[in-house]
Design an enzyme around this catalytic site. Structure first.
Site, PDB file in Angstrom:
ATOM      1  N   LYS A 192      -9.419 -10.006 -17.043  1.00 58.51           N
ATOM      2  CA  LYS A 192      -9.518  -9.970 -18.399  1.00 58.51           C
ATOM      3  C   LYS A 192      -8.610 -11.229 -19.174  1.00 58.51           C
ATOM      4  CE  LYS A 192     -10.720  -7.463 -22.155  1.00 58.51           C
ATOM      5  NZ  LYS A 192     -11.850  -6.796 -22.289  1.00 58.51           N
TER       6      LYS A 192
ATOM      7  N   ASP B  78     -15.702  -9.294 -24.408  1.00 62.49           N
ATOM      8  CA  ASP B  78     -16.291  -9.553 -23.252  1.00 62.49           C
ATOM      9  C   ASP B  78     -17.789 -10.263 -23.652  1.00 62.49           C
ATOM     10  OD1 ASP B  78     -14.030  -8.631 -22.055  1.00 62.49           O
ATOM     11  OD2 ASP B  78     -14.812  -6.843 -21.293  1.00 62.49           O
TER      12      ASP B  78
ATOM     13  N   CYS C 192       5.192  -6.277   1.776  1.00 66.09           N
ATOM     14  CA  CYS C 192       5.572  -4.773   1.972  1.00 66.09           C
ATOM     15  C   CYS C 192       4.807  -4.379   2.972  1.00 66.09           C
ATOM     16  CB  CYS C 192       5.485  -4.331   0.590  1.00 66.09           C
ATOM     17  SG  CYS C 192       6.238  -2.546   0.772  1.00 66.09           S
ATOM     18  N   TYR C 193       3.846  -3.398   2.714  1.00 69.22           N
ATOM     19  CA  TYR C 193       3.215  -2.678   3.774  1.00 69.22           C
ATOM     20  C   TYR C 193       2.471  -3.910   4.585  1.00 69.22           C
ATOM     21  CZ  TYR C 193      -0.306   0.164   6.074  1.00 69.22           C
ATOM     22  OH  TYR C 193      -1.052   0.846   6.941  1.00 69.22           O
TER      23      TYR C 193
ATOM     24  N   GLU D 136       5.029 -10.372  -6.262  1.00 71.76           N
ATOM     25  CA  GLU D 136       3.942 -10.551  -7.381  1.00 71.76           C
ATOM     26  C   GLU D 136       4.549  -9.820  -8.675  1.00 71.76           C
ATOM     27  OE1 GLU D 136       3.816  -8.447  -4.681  1.00 71.76           O
ATOM     28  OE2 GLU D 136       3.025  -6.513  -5.061  1.00 71.76           O
TER      29      GLU D 136
ATOM     30  N   GLY E 185       0.954  -1.367  -0.067  1.00 71.88           N
ATOM     31  CA  GLY E 185      -0.142  -0.040  -0.013  1.00 71.88           C
ATOM     32  C   GLY E 185       0.908   1.426   0.026  1.00 71.88           C
TER      33      GLY E 185
END
Ligand code: XMP
Length: 514
Positions: free
Chosen positions: A370, A231, A84-85, A175, A57
């Site tokens: 997606k 989509d 991290c955060y 990530e 964050g």
């Protein structure tokens, strides 16, 4: 699907960190969902998660209103990974120390492991690992019961764990692709620490969507507005797999589509899938309402309203139609505690019909990112051209025709656009670019062709790279490609005597010109 997929929750502390983590978890075939940081522990645990990941964050744990997770999750026995955060937060909440050392790390950093750890099980046994850092504060003391497993030059505790309580923290970002073997670290957490099973496969996604659609609509009739984009195409194919002839698809040709789009829809949905397809040729009606309209928002409104009217007329003729398919994706519904949403343009989405239409919505893509939609589309047998088509705005070519939209100007732009797409494909760049298209400004300029003076339109080439359309950069297209585009557009498209290139990023520009 016989087994419900194991779920890992990703707690969102802001910015875009959580989405990327959730996608990486799903790449490991484990279902993941993003939740707001202020969700009470009882609600999080009621979802029976196999694990919880605390995201990065933008804030410091010392900031006013620093977001925090309900500390009761630490007592639940559910495995936790802080990133991290998230790592700093769990350190602070569990009694360790996060210091404002004034020595942050940004970018590639060498990680030195000081112990073994389940998280490192797939990594080469020795030597430093390249990890991606982005932090200002540092963890300097681990909470009671924890051990420090690794450090970097500026982070004395870059990895910490309490294996007994199944709580882990990493200061770096596993990530992001720049962290070597980050995905393997995440997988060890998912499979070895959480015991999650990789059941979120494309086949299972399809099976569970099909079962959900059947349960929702029973024997009612369902309508789907096809746009030619990925989509609505995948949503239609999924619903068709679930309920066959109970589905009627409607394709409204507005006269503002790209070259070949209507034919492709016919070939795919009528000929290949044998769907009940109503093809409405409404170009005259759309050009009629656009006559004399030059203001961008007025254009969008006119097109949106006409689309709805046409669709309503068709719907009235389909007996017992109680449901409407909508291609909503997961990123559309993620509720972040921190995102703001100023309206820059009023988007019109095919299928985004008004609330007062008496339909219940069927949203088979609602849980999907997606890339998952594309994978499902391929699995369902949709053609590559549809599955990988670049995004196209609901109002179509109209937002790329500056000034009045007339059939003649639409024809000029359609022809130029087809050349752009063709050359971009030939250059092997189509999938790399978020979008690449032509724009027709409302000016004319003087030129000379074969000793004759010309006074004609310029065409502007717009090609951008982007991950999510929120920000974008102009694509550095090779000069040879630009030369071919310029020469072909001027030679092959009547009414054009000049080609220009848009070199504006977003912000400050938007991707479309209107
Ligand atoms: P802008 O121009 O705002 O566009 O940078 C961001 C992305 O959204 C697409 N776009 C639309 N998509 N209906 C849509 O479904 C719309 O009305 C619409 N307007 C813009 C645009 O192509 C880009 O990918």
């Amino acid at each position: 699907m016989t087994d419900a997929p194991d779920t890992v929750l990703v707690v969102d502390f802001g910015a875009q960190y959580a989405q990327l983590i959730a996608r990486r978890v799903r790449e490991a075939r484990v279902y993941s969902e993003i939740v707001r940081f202020d969700t009470p522990a009882s609600e999080l645990l009621a979802r029976r998660p196999k694990g919880i990941i605390l995201s990065g964050g933008p804030k410091s744990v010392y900031a006013d209103w620093a977001p925090a997770v309900d500390p009761a999750v630490y007592e639940s026995g559910v495995p936790i990974l802080g990133i991290c955060y998230g790592a700093q937060l769990l350190t602070q909440q569990l009694g360790g120390v996060v210091s404002r050392t004034g020595r942050g790390e940004y970018g590639r950093t060498a990680l030195t492991r000081t112990t073994t750890s389940t998280l490192f099980a797939d990594w080469p046994p020795q030597g430093p690992a390249d990890v991606w850092m982005s932090h200002a504060d540092s963890i300097t003391e681990v909470p009671t019961g924890f051990v420090a497993n690794a450090s970097t030059p500026e982070a004395p505790v870059a990895v910490l764990s309490d294996a007994e309580r199944h709580i882990y923290g990493v200061q770096f970002h596993p990530e992001v692709v720049h962290t070597e073997r980050g995905q393997e670290l995440l997988e060890r957490f998912l499979f070895d620490v959480c015991g999650a099973r990789p059941l979120w496969t494309h086949t299972n996604i399809i099976e569970s969507a099909v079962a959900a659609v059947r349960a929702q609509v029973s024997d009612s009739h369902v309508l789907c507005a096809l746009s030619g984009g990925v989509d609505s195409a995948v949503a239609a194919a999924l619903v068709h797999r679930a309920i066959g002839d109970q589905l009627t698809c409607v394709f409204v040709d507005t006269g503002l589509m790209r070259t070949g789009e209507a034919d492709q829809v016919e070939a795919t949905f009528r000929s290949q899938f044998h769907m009940d397809l109503i093809h409405i040729k409404a170009a005259d009606r759309f050009f009629g309402v656009l006559q004399g309209v030059t203001e961008p928002e007025a254009k969008r409104k006119a097109i949106g309203e006409t689309f709805i009217r046409v669709f309503e007329e068709v719907a009235a003729d389909v007996e017992d139609a109680r449901f409407l398919v909508q291609g909503t994706l997961y990123p559309d519904i993620i509720e972040s505690g921190t995102r703001d949403a100023a309206t820059i343009k009023s988007h019109h989405n095919v299928g985004g019909l008004p609330e007062d239409m008496a339909f219940a919505l069927v949203e088979p893509l609602r849980p999907l990112f997606k890339d998952e939609v594309r994978a499902v589309g391929e699995e369902l047998g949709l053609p590559e051209e549809i599955v990988w088509r670049q995004p196209f705005p609901g109002p179509g070519l109209a937002v790329r025709i500056i000034g009045e939209v007339t059939p003649e100007r639409a024809e000029i732009l359609r022809a130029a656009d087809a050349i752009v797409i063709d050359e971009i494909r030939r250059a092997g760049l189509y999938r790399q670019l978020w979008q690449s298209f032509a724009v027709l400004p409302a000016v004319r300029t003087v030129g000379v062709m074969g000793d004759e003076r010309t006074y004609a339109y310029p065409v502007v080439i717009r090609a951008v790279t982007s991950d999510d359309a929120m920000t974008a950069d102009w694509a550095r297209l090779p000069y040879e490609l630009l030369e071919r585009l310029s020469s072909r557009i001027i030679n092959e498209v009547d009414g054009v005597n000049r080609v220009a290139l848009d070199i504006t990023s977003k912000p400050p520009g938007t991707i479309e010109w209107e």
